[in-house]
Design a protein around this motif. Structure first.
Motif, short mmCIF file in Angstrom:
data_model
loop_
_atom_site.label_atom_id
_atom_site.label_comp_id
_atom_site.label_asym_id
_atom_site.label_seq_id
_atom_site.Cartn_x
_atom_site.Cartn_y
_atom_site.Cartn_z
N LEU A 161 17.37 1.86 14.41
CA LEU A 161 16.04 1.53 13.74
C LEU A 161 15.48 2.64 13.24
O LEU A 161 14.69 2.94 11.97
CB LEU A 161 14.73 0.94 14.36
N ARG A 162 15.58 3.92 13.69
CA ARG A 162 15.23 5.30 13.39
C ARG A 162 15.91 5.57 11.96
O ARG A 162 15.04 6.04 11.16
CB ARG A 162 15.72 6.39 14.42
N VAL A 163 17.15 5.41 11.98
CA VAL A 163 17.87 5.69 10.80
C VAL A 163 17.31 4.48 9.74
O VAL A 163 17.02 5.18 8.44
CB VAL A 163 19.47 5.37 11.02
N GLU A 164 16.85 3.32 10.08
CA GLU A 164 16.71 2.35 9.03
C GLU A 164 15.00 2.87 8.50
O GLU A 164 14.68 2.58 7.28
CB GLU A 164 16.40 1.00 9.78
N ILE A 165 14.42 3.35 9.43
CA ILE A 165 13.07 3.70 8.98
C ILE A 165 13.16 4.79 7.88
O ILE A 165 12.42 5.12 6.92
CB ILE A 165 12.20 4.36 10.26
N LYS A 166 14.00 5.86 8.30
CA LYS A 166 14.22 7.04 7.47
C LYS A 166 14.53 6.28 5.94
O LYS A 166 14.27 6.99 5.03
CB LYS A 166 15.36 8.01 8.23
N ARG A 167 15.61 5.84 6.13
CA ARG A 167 16.20 4.87 4.85
C ARG A 167 15.03 4.18 4.09
O ARG A 167 14.72 4.49 2.80
CB ARG A 167 17.28 4.01 5.01
N LEU A 168 14.21 3.66 4.65
CA LEU A 168 13.19 3.04 4.17
C LEU A 168 12.08 4.04 3.37
O LEU A 168 11.76 3.61 2.45
CB LEU A 168 12.49 2.21 5.09
N HIS A 169 11.97 5.02 4.00
CA HIS A 169 11.02 5.91 3.61
C HIS A 169 11.68 6.61 2.32
O HIS A 169 10.85 6.89 1.27
CB HIS A 169 10.55 7.11 4.47
N HIS A 170 12.99 6.88 2.27
CA HIS A 170 13.60 7.62 0.98
C HIS A 170 13.35 6.63 -0.08
O HIS A 170 12.95 6.97 -1.10
CB HIS A 170 15.03 7.63 1.40
N LYS A 171 13.65 5.25 0.17
CA LYS A 171 13.59 4.37 -0.73
C LYS A 171 12.24 4.16 -1.39
O LYS A 171 12.05 3.86 -2.71
CB LYS A 171 13.96 2.86 -0.36
N LEU A 172 11.04 3.92 -0.69
CA LEU A 172 9.84 3.38 -0.85
C LEU A 172 9.08 4.59 -1.40
O LEU A 172 8.05 4.67 -2.09
CB LEU A 172 8.98 2.76 0.44
N VAL A 227 0.67 -1.21 -0.05
CA VAL A 227 -0.05 0.00 0.03
C VAL A 227 0.92 1.25 -0.09
O VAL A 227 2.15 1.06 0.15
CB VAL A 227 -0.63 -0.02 1.15
N ASP A 228 0.29 2.51 -0.17
CA ASP A 228 1.11 3.58 -0.14
C ASP A 228 1.01 4.28 0.96
O ASP A 228 1.78 5.41 1.06
CB ASP A 228 1.37 4.26 -1.44
N VAL A 229 0.28 4.00 1.94
CA VAL A 229 0.03 4.97 3.21
C VAL A 229 0.43 3.85 4.37
O VAL A 229 -0.37 2.92 4.41
CB VAL A 229 -1.30 5.58 3.31
N PHE A 230 1.48 4.29 5.01
CA PHE A 230 1.67 3.68 6.40
C PHE A 230 1.54 4.31 7.56
O PHE A 230 1.87 5.48 7.50
CB PHE A 230 3.16 3.15 6.32
N LEU A 231 0.79 3.52 8.53
CA LEU A 231 0.36 4.34 9.83
C LEU A 231 1.52 3.59 10.81
O LEU A 231 1.40 2.32 11.09
CB LEU A 231 -1.04 4.03 10.33
N PHE A 232 2.27 4.31 11.63
CA PHE A 232 3.11 3.80 12.52
C PHE A 232 2.80 4.45 13.86
O PHE A 232 2.70 5.31 14.07
CB PHE A 232 4.56 4.04 12.41
N ASP A 233 2.52 3.36 14.86
CA ASP A 233 2.43 3.79 16.03
C ASP A 233 3.44 3.56 17.16
O ASP A 233 3.53 2.30 17.73
CB ASP A 233 0.81 3.42 16.74
N GLU A 234 4.09 4.54 17.52
CA GLU A 234 5.13 4.38 18.54
C GLU A 234 6.00 3.01 18.08
O GLU A 234 6.17 2.05 18.98
CB GLU A 234 4.70 4.48 19.76
#
Ligand SMILES: Nc1ncnc2c1ncn2[C@@H]1O[C@H](COP(=O)(O)OP(=O)(O)OP(=O)(O)O)[C@@H](O)[C@H]1O
Ligand SMILES: [Mg+2]
Length: 360
Positions: free
Chosen positions: A173-184, A153-160
Motif C-alpha cells: 500500500l506504501r507503493v500505491e500511496i506513492k503512485r497515487l500522489h504522483h498521479k494526483l 480537495v487538494d490537501v490530504f491528511l493521513f494519520d498512520e
C-alpha cells in the motif's frame, strides 16, 4: 514554490499540559510531507489541529492562503484518513464513499462521477457492492482512503493509515500511496512512526519530539546530516553506532585509537571545536575485507554475535569498549570469535557535542 499549508506559532494545550509549542511549518503545493516521531510526540494532535478537529490555544493555520484557524472542518478543503479508520459496517463500499457527499447535498451525477474516479484510482471498482466485513484489511484501507479522495480537495491528511496492516500489505500500500500522489499531485501531510514509510514516501520529513519539530529536511538530509544525536539514533535501522571520545588537533581520540577527521565537513558551529564529542557511524558505512585498504581509519575487532537477515548479515563487535554493529552482505561468511578488520571514512560519520548533543 507556492505554499499550500502554513502553520504559524501554533500552541495547543490540554488543561495544563502543553502538547504543541510554538510550532511553525510551511508545506508547499503538491508536497508530500511526513510527520515522524515516537508515540505521544504530538503528531495526531498537529494533524487534528490542521483538520479543525481541535481548537488551538494560540497561533494560526492557513490553507491555500486562507486563514482557517477557526473555520469548520468541512470548510477547510481537506480530506482526512484517520489512525483508526472506521467504515460504516452496515453500508456497502459505495455507501461508505458517498455518505459524506450525500450529506453535503451534492447532485447525484456528481457523486457518481467522483465515486467512479476514486474507485478507479484505488482499484476498488469490483468491490463497490460489498460490505466492509467482506473485504481484506488492505481493501478496507483503500476504501478509507477513497472516502478522503471523493471529497475532491487538494490537501490530504493521513494519520498512520497503514498501522493496522501486516508488513507485506504495508509495503504494497506504501507503493500505491506513492503512485497515487504522483498521479494526483495533491498536497499530502502524512503521519507515521515507521521510518521506512517516511523515507520512501516523503519529499520532506519533519522529525517531531515533545510537541516541537526537531529537524525538517529531505530524507537524504535527515539520514546523512542528522541535526542532533536524537535524530541520528531515531533514523536508520539498525541504528547508528556511537563512540565517545575527544576531538583534538583534527582527530577524534578514544583511548589508544585515533581517528583522523580529514574530509569531515564541520557545520558553522563545529569547525573550531575541541573537547568531548560523540562520533556516530552507520553500520552500513563500515567496510570489511579488501575495501578496508582504502579507508582512512581501520581497526581490528573480534566477532561477538551474528544476526543474518537474509539480504544482510549484521555483525556485532566492540570498538574501544563500545558496542558496534557492522552491516555486511548476506553472502558473507563470518563466525563468532573470528578476527575481523573494519574500516570507515570519517567523512561519512556524524560528530556531536557530548554535552549539547548537537551536530558539529
Ligand atoms: N484529550 C487529551 N487530553 C489530554 N492529553 C492528551 C489528549 N489527547 C492527547 N493527549 C496527549 O498529547 C500527547 C500527544 O498525543 P498525540 O495523540 O498527538 O501523539 P502521537 O504523536 O499521535 O502518538 P501515536 O504515535 O501514539 O499516535 C500525548 O502525550 C497524549 O497523551
Ligand atoms: Mg497518533
Amino acid at each position: 514554490m507556492q505554499n499550500s499549508v502554513e502553520i504559524k506559532n501554533l500552541d495547543l494545550q490540554f488543561g495544563a499540559v502543553k502538547v504543541l509549542q510554538n510550532l511553525n511549518l510551511e508545506i508547499g503545493k503538491g508536497e508530500f510531507l511526513v510527520l515522524l516521531g515516537s508515540s505521544g510526540c504530538g503528531k495526531s494532535t498537529l494533524l487534528n489541529c490542521i483538520a479543525g478537529l481541535l481548537d488551538v490555544s494560540g497561533g494560526q493555520i492557513h490553507i491555500n492562503d486562507r486563514n482557517v484557524t477557526w473555520a469548520e472542518p468541512s470548510d477547510r478543503g481537506i480530506g482526512m484518513v484517520f489512525q483508526s479508520y472506521a467504515l460504516y459496517p452496515q453500508m456497502t463500499v459505495e455507501g461508505n464513499l458517498s455518505f459524506g457527499l450525500k450529506n453535503a447535498k451534492l447532485p447525484k451525477p456528481e457523486i457518481a462521477k467522483r465515486i467512479k474516479h476514486a474507485s478507479e484510482v484505488l482499484q476498488i471498482e469490483p468491490l463497490l457492492k460489498r460490505k466492509p466485513a467482506a473485504l481484506s484489511g488492505g481493501q478496507r484501507q483503500r476504501v478509507a482512503i477513497g472516502r478522503a479522495l471523493v471529497r475532491d480537495v487538494d490537501v490530504f491528511l493521513f494519520d498512520e493509515p497503514l498501522s493496522n496492516l501486516d508488513a507485506k500489505l504495508r509495503a504494497d500500500l506504501r507503493v500505491e500511496i506513492k503512485r497515487l500522489h504522483h498521479k494526483l499531485q495533491n498536497t499530502m501531510i502524512y503521519v507515521t512512526h515507521d521510518q521506512i514509510e517516511a523515507m520512501t514516501l516523503a519529499d520532506r520529513i519533519a522529525i517531531m519530539r515533545g510537541g516541537q519539530i526537531m529537524q525538517l529536511g529531505s530524507p537524504d538530509e535527515i539520514y546523512g546530516q542528522p541535526i542532533n544525536k536524537y535524530v541520528a539514533d531515531f533514523i536508520g535501522s539498525p541504528s547508528m553506532n556511537f563512540l565517545e571520545g575527544n576531538i583534538k588537533n583534527g582527530t577524534f581520540e578514544m583511548g589508544e585509537l585515533s581517528i583522523p577527521l580529514d574530509g569531515y565537513e564541520f557545520g558553522d558551529t563545529g569547525a573550531a571545536t575541541e573537547g568531548a564529542a560523540t562520533m556516530g557511524i552507520r553500520p552500513e558505512h563500515v567496510v570489511t575485507g579488501e575495501l578496508v585498504e582504502s579507508t582512512p581509519f581501520q581497526v581490528d575487532v573480534e566477532v561477538n554475535l551474528i544476526e543474518p537477515t537474509g539480504s544482510d548479515t549484521l555483525v556485532d563487535c566492540e570498538v574501544a569498549g563500545h558496542h558496534f554493529r557492522v552491516r555486511m552482505d548476506g553472502q558473507s561468511r563470518v563466525s563468532v570469535g573470528e578476527k575481523l578488520r573494519l574500516g570507515f571514512a570519517p567523512a561519512r560519520a556524524s560528530l556531536f557535542d557530548a554535552k549539547t548533543e548537537l551536530r558539529l
